[in-house]
Design a protein around this motif. Structure first.
Motif, PDB file in Angstrom:
ATOM      1  N   SER A  52       0.809  -1.224   0.000  1.00  0.00           N
ATOM      2  CA  SER A  52       0.000   0.000   0.000  1.00  0.00           C
ATOM      3  C   SER A  52       0.843   1.274   0.000  1.00  0.00           C
ATOM      4  O   SER A  52       0.306   2.364  -0.219  1.00  0.00           O
ATOM      5  CB  SER A  52      -0.954   0.007   1.206  1.00  0.00           C
ATOM      6  OG  SER A  52      -0.223   0.069   2.414  1.00  0.00           O
ATOM      7  N   GLU A  82      -9.138   4.826   4.821  1.00  0.00           N
ATOM      8  CA  GLU A  82      -9.126   3.796   3.779  1.00  0.00           C
ATOM      9  C   GLU A  82      -7.876   2.923   3.885  1.00  0.00           C
ATOM     10  O   GLU A  82      -7.939   1.704   3.719  1.00  0.00           O
ATOM     11  CB  GLU A  82      -9.222   4.424   2.386  1.00  0.00           C
ATOM     12  CG  GLU A  82     -10.553   5.096   2.108  1.00  0.00           C
ATOM     13  CD  GLU A  82     -11.738   4.150   2.181  1.00  0.00           C
ATOM     14  OE1 GLU A  82     -11.585   2.946   1.856  1.00  0.00           O
ATOM     15  OE2 GLU A  82     -12.826   4.591   2.572  1.00  0.00           O
ATOM     16  N   LEU A  83      -6.748   3.546   4.143  1.00  0.00           N
ATOM     17  CA  LEU A  83      -5.505   2.785   4.309  1.00  0.00           C
ATOM     18  C   LEU A  83      -5.602   1.851   5.511  1.00  0.00           C
ATOM     19  O   LEU A  83      -5.183   0.689   5.453  1.00  0.00           O
ATOM     20  CB  LEU A  83      -4.309   3.732   4.455  1.00  0.00           C
ATOM     21  CG  LEU A  83      -3.885   4.445   3.171  1.00  0.00           C
ATOM     22  CD1 LEU A  83      -2.998   5.640   3.491  1.00  0.00           C
ATOM     23  CD2 LEU A  83      -3.182   3.473   2.233  1.00  0.00           C
ATOM     24  N   LYS A  85      -8.376   0.643   6.793  1.00  0.00           N
ATOM     25  CA  LYS A  85      -9.346  -0.394   6.444  1.00  0.00           C
ATOM     26  C   LYS A  85      -8.668  -1.492   5.620  1.00  0.00           C
ATOM     27  O   LYS A  85      -8.846  -2.686   5.881  1.00  0.00           O
ATOM     28  CB  LYS A  85     -10.501   0.214   5.655  1.00  0.00           C
ATOM     29  CG  LYS A  85     -11.545  -0.766   5.202  1.00  0.00           C
ATOM     30  CD  LYS A  85     -12.629  -0.047   4.414  1.00  0.00           C
ATOM     31  CE  LYS A  85     -13.563  -1.021   3.745  1.00  0.00           C
ATOM     32  NZ  LYS A  85     -14.492  -0.351   2.838  1.00  0.00           N
ATOM     33  N   TYR A  86      -7.876  -1.075   4.635  1.00  0.00           N
ATOM     34  CA  TYR A  86      -7.127  -2.044   3.829  1.00  0.00           C
ATOM     35  C   TYR A  86      -6.213  -2.885   4.721  1.00  0.00           C
ATOM     36  O   TYR A  86      -6.187  -4.108   4.626  1.00  0.00           O
ATOM     37  CB  TYR A  86      -6.306  -1.324   2.755  1.00  0.00           C
ATOM     38  CG  TYR A  86      -5.136  -2.142   2.266  1.00  0.00           C
ATOM     39  CD1 TYR A  86      -5.316  -3.186   1.365  1.00  0.00           C
ATOM     40  CD2 TYR A  86      -3.848  -1.898   2.725  1.00  0.00           C
ATOM     41  CE1 TYR A  86      -4.241  -3.960   0.945  1.00  0.00           C
ATOM     42  CE2 TYR A  86      -2.772  -2.661   2.311  1.00  0.00           C
ATOM     43  CZ  TYR A  86      -2.971  -3.690   1.420  1.00  0.00           C
ATOM     44  OH  TYR A  86      -1.912  -4.442   1.014  1.00  0.00           O
ATOM     45  N   GLU A  89      -8.063  -5.369   6.915  1.00  0.00           N
ATOM     46  CA  GLU A  89      -8.607  -6.508   6.171  1.00  0.00           C
ATOM     47  C   GLU A  89      -7.500  -7.420   5.652  1.00  0.00           C
ATOM     48  O   GLU A  89      -7.652  -8.632   5.636  1.00  0.00           O
ATOM     49  CB  GLU A  89      -9.437  -6.020   4.981  1.00  0.00           C
ATOM     50  CG  GLU A  89     -10.740  -5.355   5.355  1.00  0.00           C
ATOM     51  CD  GLU A  89     -11.474  -4.788   4.143  1.00  0.00           C
ATOM     52  OE1 GLU A  89     -10.948  -4.866   3.008  1.00  0.00           O
ATOM     53  OE2 GLU A  89     -12.572  -4.251   4.338  1.00  0.00           O
ATOM     54  N   SER A  90      -6.396  -6.831   5.218  1.00  0.00           N
ATOM     55  CA  SER A  90      -5.356  -7.600   4.533  1.00  0.00           C
ATOM     56  C   SER A  90      -4.347  -8.242   5.478  1.00  0.00           C
ATOM     57  O   SER A  90      -3.890  -9.358   5.222  1.00  0.00           O
ATOM     58  CB  SER A  90      -4.618  -6.698   3.543  1.00  0.00           C
ATOM     59  OG  SER A  90      -5.529  -6.206   2.588  1.00  0.00           O
ATOM     60  N   LYS A 160      -7.851  -5.971  -3.527  1.00  0.00           N
ATOM     61  CA  LYS A 160      -7.920  -5.035  -2.405  1.00  0.00           C
ATOM     62  C   LYS A 160      -7.052  -3.809  -2.679  1.00  0.00           C
ATOM     63  O   LYS A 160      -7.419  -2.692  -2.322  1.00  0.00           O
ATOM     64  CB  LYS A 160      -7.474  -5.720  -1.109  1.00  0.00           C
ATOM     65  CG  LYS A 160      -8.440  -6.781  -0.616  1.00  0.00           C
ATOM     66  CD  LYS A 160      -7.943  -7.405   0.663  1.00  0.00           C
ATOM     67  CE  LYS A 160      -8.868  -8.466   1.168  1.00  0.00           C
ATOM     68  NZ  LYS A 160     -10.223  -8.041   1.419  1.00  0.00           N
ATOM     69  N   ILE A 161      -5.905  -4.009  -3.316  1.00  0.00           N
ATOM     70  CA  ILE A 161      -5.032  -2.885  -3.665  1.00  0.00           C
ATOM     71  C   ILE A 161      -5.730  -1.985  -4.688  1.00  0.00           C
ATOM     72  O   ILE A 161      -5.702  -0.757  -4.558  1.00  0.00           O
ATOM     73  CB  ILE A 161      -3.673  -3.392  -4.210  1.00  0.00           C
ATOM     74  CG1 ILE A 161      -2.857  -4.011  -3.083  1.00  0.00           C
ATOM     75  CG2 ILE A 161      -2.887  -2.302  -4.905  1.00  0.00           C
ATOM     76  CD1 ILE A 161      -2.369  -3.019  -2.053  1.00  0.00           C
ATOM     77  N   LEU A 164      -8.384  -0.156  -2.869  1.00  0.00           N
ATOM     78  CA  LEU A 164      -7.770   0.864  -2.021  1.00  0.00           C
ATOM     79  C   LEU A 164      -7.352   2.064  -2.857  1.00  0.00           C
ATOM     80  O   LEU A 164      -7.605   3.212  -2.464  1.00  0.00           O
ATOM     81  CB  LEU A 164      -6.552   0.280  -1.286  1.00  0.00           C
ATOM     82  CG  LEU A 164      -5.734   1.272  -0.457  1.00  0.00           C
ATOM     83  CD1 LEU A 164      -6.568   1.861   0.682  1.00  0.00           C
ATOM     84  CD2 LEU A 164      -4.480   0.591   0.079  1.00  0.00           C
ATOM     85  N   SER A 167     -10.480   3.966  -3.665  1.00  0.00           N
ATOM     86  CA  SER A 167     -11.120   4.606  -2.501  1.00  0.00           C
ATOM     87  C   SER A 167     -10.279   5.763  -1.955  1.00  0.00           C
ATOM     88  O   SER A 167     -10.830   6.774  -1.515  1.00  0.00           O
ATOM     89  CB  SER A 167     -11.434   3.586  -1.408  1.00  0.00           C
ATOM     90  OG  SER A 167     -10.260   2.992  -0.921  1.00  0.00           O
TER      91      SER A 167
END
Length: 195
Positions: A52, A82-83, A85-86, A89-90, A160-161, A164, A167
């Motif tokens: 990310s 958002e970062l 959240k990523y 989740e990841s 997801k990337i 991200l 978003s």
């Protein structure tokens, strides 16, 4: 006949001893890998963060140059959310995969390169010449684990990337790759900026 029975018994005892030794070595490898859990989790964290970082850096640059000063704080908070959240989740996905594949990825390297006695010393991790040997093997193990985790999580992480990226761009009010209609011909979409 008695000699044959003794020979069979000797072979059985030898096989039993070999099996026990292998089980002992496997247990030491498992214990050592378990002790490496913080390092494996750190590797997973670094992989997720590394994936990310380009988006965060691009977002920061955009924030400083394209977002009006009065909107920067709110946009930065939205992008940070958002970062996070990523990451939230990841990271568990990559961490769990790393922990799952570590025994089968690192175990053979350890079993092939260290004796049972050396593994006992590693588990105890006393100041010893083995520390140097382990440090020499560490890059190979990290490379093997990194490769395996990336291979096994790529299909889950790449979407997801992309999400991200979109978003964060949306949070910053930046255009996204799919937002502008495609132009015909070879002219780039940003041609009007050449005024």
């Amino acid at each position: 006949m008695k000699k044959i029975k003794l020979a069979v018994l000797a072979v059985a005892l030898t096989a039993s001893s070999f099996s026990w030794a292998q089980d002992g070595k496997a247990a030491l490898v498992k214990q050592f890998v378990d002790l490496q859990r913080p390092g494996i989790e750190a590797l997973a964290r670094a992989l997720v963060q590394q994936a990310s970082d380009p988006i965060a850096q691009a977002g920061s640059g955009y924030l400083q140059t394209q977002v009006p000063a009065e909107k920067r704080e709110a946009a930065a908070k939205a992008a940070d959310a958002e970062l996070k959240k990523y990451f939230d989740e990841s990271f568990p996905l990559v961490r769990d995969k790393a922990l799952a594949v570590a025994p089968t990825t690192l175990g053979p390297i350890l079993e092939q390169n260290f004796t049972e006695e050396e593994l006992k010393q590693l588990v105890a991790w006393i100041s010893s010449p083995l520390a140097k040997k382990y440090q020499d093997m560490n890059p190979q193990m990290q490379t093997a684990l990194t490769k395996k985790v990336v291979e096994d999580t790529r299909a889950s992480i790449e979407p997801k990337i992309r999400a991200l990226d979109a978003s964060v761009a949306k949070a910053l009010g930046a255009p996204t790759a799919g937002a502008a209609p495609a132009q015909s011909g070879n002219a780039p979409a940003k041609a009007p900026a050449k005024k």
